[in-house]
Design an enzyme around this catalytic site. Sequence first.
Site, PDB file in Angstrom:
ATOM      1  N   ASP A 137       0.855  -1.187   0.000  1.00 37.86           N
ATOM      2  CA  ASP A 137       0.000   0.000   0.000  1.00 37.86           C
ATOM      3  C   ASP A 137       0.890   1.236   0.000  1.00 37.86           C
ATOM      4  OD1 ASP A 137      -1.790   2.029   0.487  1.00 37.86           O
ATOM      5  OD2 ASP A 137      -2.690   1.121   2.260  1.00 37.86           O
ATOM      6  N   ARG A 150       4.456   3.176   9.873  1.00 36.89           N
ATOM      7  CA  ARG A 150       4.035   4.340   9.092  1.00 36.89           C
ATOM      8  C   ARG A 150       4.941   5.516   9.462  1.00 36.89           C
ATOM      9  NH1 ARG A 150      -1.549   3.643   7.693  1.00 36.89           N
ATOM     10  NH2 ARG A 150      -1.801   1.443   7.101  1.00 36.89           N
ATOM     11  N   GLN A 166      -3.824  -3.221  12.856  1.00 36.89           N
ATOM     12  CA  GLN A 166      -5.232  -3.312  12.483  1.00 36.89           C
ATOM     13  C   GLN A 166      -5.614  -4.745  12.162  1.00 36.89           C
ATOM     14  OE1 GLN A 166      -5.897  -0.831   9.035  1.00 36.89           O
ATOM     15  NE2 GLN A 166      -4.510  -1.962   7.747  1.00 36.89           N
ATOM     16  N   ASP A 194     -14.791   5.659   5.286  1.00 37.08           N
ATOM     17  CA  ASP A 194     -14.186   5.550   6.615  1.00 37.08           C
ATOM     18  C   ASP A 194     -15.262   5.602   7.687  1.00 37.08           C
ATOM     19  OD1 ASP A 194     -11.733   5.652   5.373  1.00 37.08           O
ATOM     20  OD2 ASP A 194     -11.251   7.698   6.004  1.00 37.08           O
ATOM     21  N   GLU A 249     -10.898   8.248  13.824  1.00 33.81           N
ATOM     22  CA  GLU A 249     -11.107   7.288  12.740  1.00 33.81           C
ATOM     23  C   GLU A 249     -10.832   5.870  13.230  1.00 33.81           C
ATOM     24  OE1 GLU A 249      -9.152   6.054   8.459  1.00 33.81           O
ATOM     25  OE2 GLU A 249      -9.091   8.172   9.048  1.00 33.81           O
ATOM     26  N   SER A 263     -11.052   2.059   7.649  1.00 34.52           N
ATOM     27  CA  SER A 263     -11.177   2.387   6.228  1.00 34.52           C
ATOM     28  C   SER A 263     -11.499   1.097   5.497  1.00 34.52           C
ATOM     29  CB  SER A 263      -9.877   2.982   5.682  1.00 34.52           C
ATOM     30  OG  SER A 263      -9.618   4.236   6.240  1.00 34.52           O
TER      31      SER A 263
END
Length: 405
Positions: free
Chosen positions: A89, A164, A179, A299, A312, A315
């Site tokens: 990704d 990240r 996640q 989202d 959040e 997604s």
Amino acid sequence: MSDYVVNTNASVPIMEEKKETSEATYMPDSLLPPTRNREAVSTKRLSRMDLQRAITDVKRFIENRLENDLNIIKHTTPLAFMIGTGVNDELDGSESKSAVRFTVPNKYIPRGIIPEDEKLKREPNPFKMECEVVQSLAKWKRIMLDRLGCNVGEGIYCDSTSIRKGYKGDVTHSAIADQWDFEIRIHEKDRTIETLKSFVQTLWNIIADCEDYILTKYPQIVLQGHPTALYRLPKDVTFITSEELHMMYPNLDVHDRESAIVDKYGAVFIMGMGWPMADGSAAEEVRSPGYDDWNLNGDIIVKHPLTEYRHELSSMGIRVNKDSLLSQLKHRGKLDEGNLDYQKAIINGKLPFSYGGGLGISRLLMLLLRTGHIGEVQVGVWHDAHYRQAMEAGLDIIPDRIVNV
């Protein structure tokens, strides 16, 4: 310029003093839970051992319901991919948010402490591999559906961890992203908004039920008598398109309009992430062109009761087919990526149609366990100035080292 700004996160807008971030301050104080809510942080009442027990209980509940409600099984999880396959990704496609890269020499190296042999370093190495750390499993899972021979309605999920490096750590952002990554095979005819909404509501039911479960088992999570003790997630999520949201709050930036909408509804699913707005404004969120169909994604965002702004959780979306992939690659000026193995497999119809996404583990824990910082439920990598500011706010960050601040 005014010294005050309107706080659009509150039910009744109030005026707050605007605080500038000094060189010595890591992040704006406005990102921390307001002073009035800090006593309600659950780590004031849960012991560190009980917090870990609660984290385990949430994970077990969610995974059990994912398996039962979505008809998916847990799959072993990759940590890295080879570069140049199109499987990883690329997030928003910027260099700052590119994957962490490393080289695997794939050669025998003598054991022990020895000086580097310059001759060995210059020798050709046909087996060397250039790799990168996983950023998400969005594309890889679709390959696995084909490999496993999943039928329509069957799928997999992984408990994934990624790095990240492009995100500045704060109350809800960490360089370590974890996640539950899930993927389910669908029919081509089911690539619709109705299918998307059905999946979203199913996932939302799991989240809302988990809140009931964990607050019953650990009632001390909430501070009785405090206003935040009354907060509960709504039983249904509200659906809204990114275009509708933009029209509702045309003068607010992305963060503030999302905070405003969750203050109104508690939980929303913002549909259509990736395309610019009709008036030419930037997209609600820039998305990779290679996995979600930007017309069939979105989202889940909620209001966190302690920070009082948008939070959040997930997604997700229906994955690209040939037409949507080429359209999105063209929009981003990346048609050359159509030559990568993964993208070619989609264009040539070699991969199954699917729906998938990710549910943030630490984000969900932060919400359900009522912590004031994501670092209270995960081991992140934080700057000393970050530790200092969080500790001064009474937040109990789990350290990655001996912290001397």
